[in-house]
Design a protein around this motif. Sequence first.
Motif, PDB file in Angstrom:
ATOM      1  N   HIS A   1     105.753   6.691   9.377  1.00 42.64           N
ATOM      2  CA  HIS A   1     105.106   5.522   9.150  1.00 42.64           C
ATOM      3  C   HIS A   1     105.840   4.459   8.280  1.00 42.64           C
ATOM      4  O   HIS A   1     105.598   3.634   7.480  1.00 42.64           O
TER       5      HIS A   1
ATOM      6  N   CYS B   1      98.303   0.899  12.462  1.00 41.64           N
ATOM      7  CA  CYS B   1      98.283   2.489  12.668  1.00 41.64           C
ATOM      8  C   CYS B   1      97.194   2.836  11.711  1.00 41.64           C
ATOM      9  O   CYS B   1      96.683   2.312  10.867  1.00 41.64           O
TER      10      CYS B   1
ATOM     11  N   CYS C   1      97.245   4.964   9.528  1.00 42.08           N
ATOM     12  CA  CYS C   1      97.691   5.046   8.027  1.00 42.08           C
ATOM     13  C   CYS C   1      97.319   3.747   7.132  1.00 42.08           C
ATOM     14  O   CYS C   1      97.283   3.704   6.083  1.00 42.08           O
TER      15      CYS C   1
ATOM     16  N   CYS D   1     104.195   1.116  12.679  1.00 37.17           N
ATOM     17  CA  CYS D   1     104.844   2.221  12.282  1.00 37.17           C
ATOM     18  C   CYS D   1     105.596   2.922  13.383  1.00 37.17           C
ATOM     19  O   CYS D   1     105.165   3.011  14.716  1.00 37.17           O
TER      20      CYS D   1
HETATM   21 ZN   LIG Z   1     101.352   4.443  10.001  1.00 36.62          ZN
END
Ligand SMILES: [Zn+2]
Length: 396
Positions: free
Chosen positions: A245, A255, A257, A262
């Motif tokens: 990430h 992403c 996250c 990332c």
């Molecule tokens: Zn990510």
Amino acid sequence: MEFYKNVENLSEDNKKVFRIIMRFGPITKKKIIKYTNMKLTTLNRSMAVLIKYKLIIEIGEQESTGGRKPALFDVNQVEYYFVGIDISRTYSKVILSNLKREILYEEEFKMEQDMTPNKTVANIKEIFYKGLNTLKISKDKIAGGGLGTIGPLDSNKGIIFKPNNFYAKGWNNVPIKEMLENALEMEIIIDNGANTAVYAEYLSDSLVEYTNIVYVNCGIGIRMGVIANGKIIPTINNANDAFGHMVVNYDGEPCYCGKFGCVECYASILSIVKKYISYIKLGKVTTIEKHIDDITFNDIIRASEKGEILANEVLEFSAKILGIGLVNYVSLVNPQKVILSGPIINSSKIFYNYLLNSIRKYIVRDENNIRFVKGGDYKDNAIALGAAQLFIKEKL
Ligand SMILES: [Zn+2]
């Protein structure tokens, strides 16, 4: 169990000698003294205790060009055994090992959707007993073991939280340590698989050439384990996906996250499939004769091997981004060795070559002494073996 009783009685000196013999054996007393700076009398006392507890044995004499041959000592390979478990996203694995880090038995199974925690633990138990039967080892010779798995997790409490992109069902706050300990009736330690793998690879280097190692596993996600100055570097919640990430494209796609661009958005099994499908939708030519929704990573690898332009374009781009991420990372932590592993690296020579090209292109000259190697010494067994070794490290 005898192992625990014996280990409890060991002094720090005893343990120090044991660790040297375990790492460097077969070894002479003279060499042990070189590593420990102990007096011969102190060393002799420690070795007598270790021999009494069947942790080490004298295995014969070193070849000598003249004079008395010095005796060699090594760990006892047939007294205590350990189980190593690897629960990953696409497979799980069980190995049986000894103090010599030998893999005596190994078996794995696929983590299909129906592989709930209960079913997975039942499979592990079945393989464990199958291994004991095959090797004709009685259960009381197994001292304990370790599990290397996917984060985020709490390694002290032994709980796996909710891992991302984990297809098997029911893996949400799973008390996996307790479940395995109940099933196998022994103590199991738990850590992130990338940490256990990098630890196994660190131990395999008996010349102690490398004290700073990075282990990267590229599959459904990207996992990284790091050893700096001989110590495993812990991460928040033992997640080990921080590298995946790291932002490599400021204008990149979102992403899961929460960030954008990332490494994992470009260099994971999922992102490779996604990119390939998006190109077909744009009108690029594919040779895979399947419905667009059924195309898998393995289809793309096979197409690339047959020379398909699209498959190779997607793999080259993915490898290029991963290479850039790795070059950024090694500039920060300055490792001596980077082990590249996992399903993407292992299943595609073409991807691996693209990756090396990318690294070569972006790395600066004074970082050229960093060794990039494929797979590592223990290959697919690194996570499980390292987990078993971490158990021994904790006790000895
Ligand atoms: Zn990510």
